[in-house]
Scaffold this motif. Structure first.
Motif, PDB file in Angstrom:
ATOM      1  N   ARG A 114      37.751 -23.165  -8.640  1.00 40.90           N
ATOM      2  CA  ARG A 114      38.222 -22.159  -9.587  1.00 40.90           C
ATOM      3  C   ARG A 114      39.352 -21.318  -9.002  1.00 40.90           C
ATOM      4  NH1 ARG A 114      32.390 -19.941 -11.998  1.00 40.90           N
ATOM      5  NH2 ARG A 114      31.654 -21.971 -12.783  1.00 40.90           N
ATOM      6  N   VAL A 115      39.189 -20.942  -7.751  1.00 36.34           N
ATOM      7  CA  VAL A 115      40.196 -20.100  -7.097  1.00 36.34           C
ATOM      8  C   VAL A 115      41.530 -20.830  -6.983  1.00 36.34           C
ATOM      9  CG1 VAL A 115      40.809 -18.915  -4.951  1.00 36.34           C
ATOM     10  CG2 VAL A 115      38.476 -18.779  -5.832  1.00 36.34           C
ATOM     11  N   ILE A 116      41.480 -22.065  -6.477  1.00 29.98           N
ATOM     12  CA  ILE A 116      42.734 -22.780  -6.263  1.00 29.98           C
ATOM     13  C   ILE A 116      43.398 -23.161  -7.577  1.00 29.98           C
ATOM     14  CG2 ILE A 116      41.864 -25.154  -6.142  1.00 29.98           C
ATOM     15  CD1 ILE A 116      43.687 -25.511  -3.684  1.00 29.98           C
ATOM     16  N   PHE A 117      42.602 -23.439  -8.620  1.00 26.89           N
ATOM     17  CA  PHE A 117      43.191 -23.755  -9.918  1.00 26.89           C
ATOM     18  C   PHE A 117      43.905 -22.541 -10.504  1.00 26.89           C
ATOM     19  CE2 PHE A 117      40.989 -27.854 -10.833  1.00 26.89           C
ATOM     20  CZ  PHE A 117      42.092 -28.499 -11.331  1.00 26.89           C
ATOM     21  N   VAL A 118      43.277 -21.387 -10.420  1.00 24.88           N
ATOM     22  CA  VAL A 118      43.884 -20.178 -10.976  1.00 24.88           C
ATOM     23  C   VAL A 118      45.193 -19.864 -10.259  1.00 24.88           C
ATOM     24  CG1 VAL A 118      43.646 -17.682 -11.203  1.00 24.88           C
ATOM     25  CG2 VAL A 118      41.739 -19.178 -11.816  1.00 24.88           C
ATOM     26  N   TRP A 119      45.154 -19.841  -8.936  1.00 27.20           N
ATOM     27  CA  TRP A 119      46.352 -19.473  -8.188  1.00 27.20           C
ATOM     28  C   TRP A 119      47.449 -20.531  -8.287  1.00 27.20           C
ATOM     29  CZ3 TRP A 119      47.674 -14.875  -6.779  1.00 27.20           C
ATOM     30  CH2 TRP A 119      46.694 -13.896  -6.551  1.00 27.20           C
ATOM     31  N   SER A 120      47.093 -21.803  -8.196  1.00 29.48           N
ATOM     32  CA  SER A 120      48.124 -22.849  -8.287  1.00 29.48           C
ATOM     33  C   SER A 120      48.741 -22.888  -9.678  1.00 29.48           C
ATOM     34  CB  SER A 120      47.527 -24.209  -7.935  1.00 29.48           C
ATOM     35  OG  SER A 120      46.519 -24.588  -8.857  1.00 29.48           O
ATOM     36  N   SER A 140      52.584 -21.935 -10.184  1.00 29.64           N
ATOM     37  CA  SER A 140      53.421 -23.008 -10.731  1.00 29.64           C
ATOM     38  C   SER A 140      54.135 -22.547 -11.992  1.00 29.64           C
ATOM     39  CB  SER A 140      52.560 -24.239 -11.039  1.00 29.64           C
ATOM     40  OG  SER A 140      52.030 -24.791  -9.858  1.00 29.64           O
ATOM     41  N   SER A 141      53.445 -21.774 -12.832  1.00 29.99           N
ATOM     42  CA  SER A 141      54.060 -21.271 -14.055  1.00 29.99           C
ATOM     43  C   SER A 141      55.200 -20.310 -13.741  1.00 29.99           C
ATOM     44  CB  SER A 141      53.008 -20.571 -14.920  1.00 29.99           C
ATOM     45  OG  SER A 141      53.575 -20.100 -16.127  1.00 29.99           O
ATOM     46  N   ILE A 142      54.975 -19.423 -12.766  1.00 34.78           N
ATOM     47  CA  ILE A 142      56.019 -18.463 -12.381  1.00 34.78           C
ATOM     48  C   ILE A 142      57.211 -19.177 -11.759  1.00 34.78           C
ATOM     49  CG2 ILE A 142      56.552 -16.541 -10.848  1.00 34.78           C
ATOM     50  CD1 ILE A 142      53.647 -15.617 -11.196  1.00 34.78           C
ATOM     51  N   LEU A 143      56.933 -20.070 -10.810  1.00 37.47           N
ATOM     52  CA  LEU A 143      58.011 -20.799 -10.153  1.00 37.47           C
ATOM     53  C   LEU A 143      58.748 -21.714 -11.119  1.00 37.47           C
ATOM     54  CD1 LEU A 143      56.209 -21.709  -6.802  1.00 37.47           C
ATOM     55  CD2 LEU A 143      58.047 -20.036  -7.126  1.00 37.47           C
ATOM     56  N   GLY A 144      58.010 -22.251 -12.122  1.00 33.89           N
ATOM     57  CA  GLY A 144      58.646 -23.104 -13.113  1.00 33.89           C
ATOM     58  C   GLY A 144      59.698 -22.370 -13.932  1.00 33.89           C
ATOM     59  N   MET A 145      59.554 -21.067 -14.054  1.00 34.83           N
ATOM     60  CA  MET A 145      60.524 -20.269 -14.794  1.00 34.83           C
ATOM     61  C   MET A 145      61.883 -20.207 -14.095  1.00 34.83           C
ATOM     62  SD  MET A 145      59.217 -19.263 -17.628  1.00 34.83           S
ATOM     63  CE  MET A 145      57.654 -18.915 -18.460  1.00 34.83           C
ATOM     64  N   THR A 146      61.912 -20.547 -12.795  1.00 30.53           N
ATOM     65  CA  THR A 146      63.201 -20.539 -12.089  1.00 30.53           C
ATOM     66  C   THR A 146      64.153 -21.586 -12.641  1.00 30.53           C
ATOM     67  OG1 THR A 146      62.354 -22.062 -10.397  1.00 30.53           O
ATOM     68  CG2 THR A 146      62.120 -19.696  -9.974  1.00 30.53           C
TER      69      THR A 146
END
Length: 472
Positions: free
Chosen positions: A308-314, A318-324
C-alpha cells in the motif's frame, strides 16, 4: 594431462556459476535461453511498426492507439495456450511442435508486413499474428522452465528465472538502439524482413528440447490426466473467488486500465519536434537501461516496503513527474534553455524508473497471490488481467484523443490529454485498501514454491562470488 583437465574443469565450473548462474549449460537450456533472447530481440521492429502505421498507412493517433489495443488480445488469453498445448499434443509432443509453430507464425507475420500488407486491417491481422506467436512461445517456454525448477532448490530456481529474464533483457538492449538506427538507412519493410529471420531461430532450437512423446495409449493417458486437470480447475475456481485474491486483482486492473497518451505523443515527437528514428532508438536504449535501474532500486531498497505504501507514493510521484511532459508539449523547455532532445531523454529516464518500480511491485503482488497447486496457472490468469487492462488503457486513450481533436498535425489540446492521463493514474488510490496489509504480505510461499520474478540485478550486476540467489 591431469593439470590440463583440472584447469578445463575449473573454467567450466566458473562459466557455469558466473555465466549460467549455476545451471548446467546443456542443449535444452541453450534452447530455452534462445527463445527468451529472441523475444527480447524482436523489439528491433518496434519503431518500424510505429512509423509504418503513421507514414505508410497514414493512420491517425486515434487509430494507432485503438490498433495497439487489439494487438494485446493474444496476451489476454495466454492461459488458453497452456491448456491447448497440454491437452492437444501434436504428433505425440506437447512442447516442441508448438514452439516450431510459433516461430513459423512469427516469420509469416513479419514477412507479410514486409511484402503484402497495404491496408490497416491487414496490418492489424499481421501484427496480431506476430503477437500471437510471441505469446504462444512465451507460454511454452515458461512451462519448460516450470518443469525444470520443480525438482530443484528454491535458490537454483531463482537463478534459472534470473537467467531467462536476463536473456530477454539482453536481447532487448541489443535492439533498443538499432531499432532506430536501421530506419535511418532502410525502409520499414526492410526492417520487417530482417525481423522475420528471428522467429525461425525459435523453430530451429525447438528441436533441442528434450521431450518424450506422449504414450500411444491416449485413452488411458487422458483418463489418468482428467482427474488432476479437473482438480486443478476446481482449485483455480476456488482461488479466484476468494476476496483476498480478486480484490487485489481488481485493483491491478483499475491501476493499469487508466488511459495513456503514448500514440499521440509519438506523433508529436516525430511530426512536431521532428525527432529522427535514430534519436528515438537512443531514447529506447536509455529507457531500457532505466528499466533495469528501476528493477535494481526496487530489489535493493524497496521490496520490503508494504504494498500500500509503495503504491501510493509511486503513483503520486509518477503523476507529478508525468506533468513535466507539459514543459515539452508547450515548448516551455525552450524558454528555459533546455533542448527538446535532452529534455526528452532526461524525462523518459526518470519516468521509466518510477514506472518500473511500480511494475515490479505489481509482479511481486501477483506472485504472492498465487496459492499452492495452481500457482503458475493463476499467475498466467493475473497477467491476462494485466494485459486486458492495457487494452482498455489504449482504448480509453484513443477515445480521449478523439474527443480532444488531436490529429497527426493538430496538437493544440495535447497538453490537456497529458493532464487527463496523469491525473487518471490517481484514480486507483481510493481503492488502495484492496491491497494486502503489511502483515498479510509477509507470508512466504508454501510447499517449496518460489516467486515468479528474478532478482536479475543482484545476479548480473551486483553479484559477488558467494552472493545469495533470490527470487521474488
Amino acid at each position: 594431462m591431469v593439470l590440463q583437465s583440472s584447469g578445463l574443469s575449473k573454467v567450466k565450473d566458473s562459466v557455469t556459476q558466473k555465466l549460467f548462474l549455476g545451471n548446467e549449460p546443456n542443449a535444452e537450456l541453450i534452447a530455452i535461453l534462445t527463445v527468451y533472447f529472441v523475444q527480447g530481440i524482436l523489439g528491433l521492429s518496434r519503431l518500424a511498426v510505429s512509423f509504418f502505421l503513421k507514414d505508410e498507412l497514414l493512420l491517425s493517433p486515434v487509430q494507432v492507439s485503438a490498433l495497439l489495443g487489439i494487438v494485446f488480445l493474444p496476451w489476454m488469453i495466454k492461459p488458453v495456450f497452456g491448456f491447448i498445448s497440454d491437452g492437444l499434443p501434436i504428433f505425440g509432443y506437447r512442447r516442441r511442435p508448438y514452439l516450431i509453430l510459433s516461430g513459423i507464425l512469427g516469420t509469416a507475420s513479419w514477412v507479410s508486413l514486409a511484402t503484402i500488407v497495404h491496408t490497416s486491417w491487414a496490418a492489424i491481422l499481421a501484427i496480431a499474428l506476430g503477437s500471437l506467436s510471441v505469446a504462444m512461445s512465451d507460454v511454452i517456454v515458461d512451462s519448460l522452465v516450470v518443469e525444470r525448477v520443480r525438482g530443484e532448490s528454491q535458490a537454483k530456481a531463482g537463478s534459472l528465472q534470473s537467467l531467462c529474464w536476463g536473456a530477454s533483457a539482453i536481447g532487448g538492449l541489443i535492439t533498443a538502439y538499432f531499432s532506430g538506427l536501421l530506419l535511418q538507412y532502410f525502409t520499414t519493410r526492410t526492417v520487417f524482413g530482417i525481423t522475420a529471420l528471428f522467429p525461425l531461430i525459435v523453430s530451429g532450437v525447438a528441436w533441442l528440447i528434450a521431450e518424450s512423446p506422449v504414450s500411444k495409449d491416449a485413452q488411458d493417458s487422458n483418463q489418468t490426466n482428467s482427474l488432476p486437470i479437473k482438480h486443478q480447475l476446481g482449485q483455480l475456481r476456488q482461488a479466484i473467488t476468494q476476496k483476498t485474491i480478486w480484490l487485489p486483482t481488481a485493483f491491478i486492473f483499475i491501476w493499469q486500465a487508466t488511459p495513456n497518451a503514448d500514440s499521440a505523443f509519438f506523433y508529436f515527437a516525430t511530426n512536431e519536434l521532428h525527432f529522427e528514428p535514430e534519436f528515438l532508438g537512443r531514447v529506447h536504449l536509455v529507457t531500457s537501461f532505466a528499466s533495469l535501474a528501476g528493477v535494481w532500486i526496487f530489489q535493493r531498497f524497496l521490496k520490503s516496503i508494504p504494498f500500500r505504501v509503495i503504491f501510493v507514493w509511486s503513483t503520486v510521484l509518477s503523476s507529478i513527474l508525468g506533468m513535466t511532459v507539459l514543459l515539452l508539449v508547450t515548448h516551455t523547455n525552450r524558454l528555459l534553455g533546455i533542448d527538446d532532445h535532452w529534455f526528452s531523454l532526461g524525462d523518459s529516464l526518470i519516468l521509466t524508473v518510477m514506472g518500473k518500480i511500480a511494475f515490479m511491485q505489481v509482479m511481486v503482488l501477483a506472485a504472492r497471490l498465487c496459492p499452492s497447486g495452481v500457482g503458475a496457472t493463476l499467475f498466467a490468469l493475473l497477467m491476462s488481467v494485466f494485459n486486458s487492462a492495457a487494452t482498455v488503457s489504449h482504448a480509453l486513450g484513443a477515445l480521449i484523443t478523439y474527443w480532444l481533436g488531436i490529429t497527426a498535425t493538430n496538437f493544440e489540446s495535447l497538453w490537456l490529454l497529458v493532464v487527463i492521463t496523469n491525473l487518471s493514474t490517481l484514480l486507483p488510490l481510493p481503492f488502495v485498501n484492496w491491497l494486502p496489509a503489511a502483515n498479510e504480505q509477509t507470508e512466504t510461499p508454501k510447499d517449496g514454491e518460489q516467486g515468479f520474478l528474478p532478482d536479475l540485478m543482484s545476479e548480473l550486476v551486483l553479484r559477488e562470488a558467494e552472493s545469495e540467489k533470490n527470487s521474488f
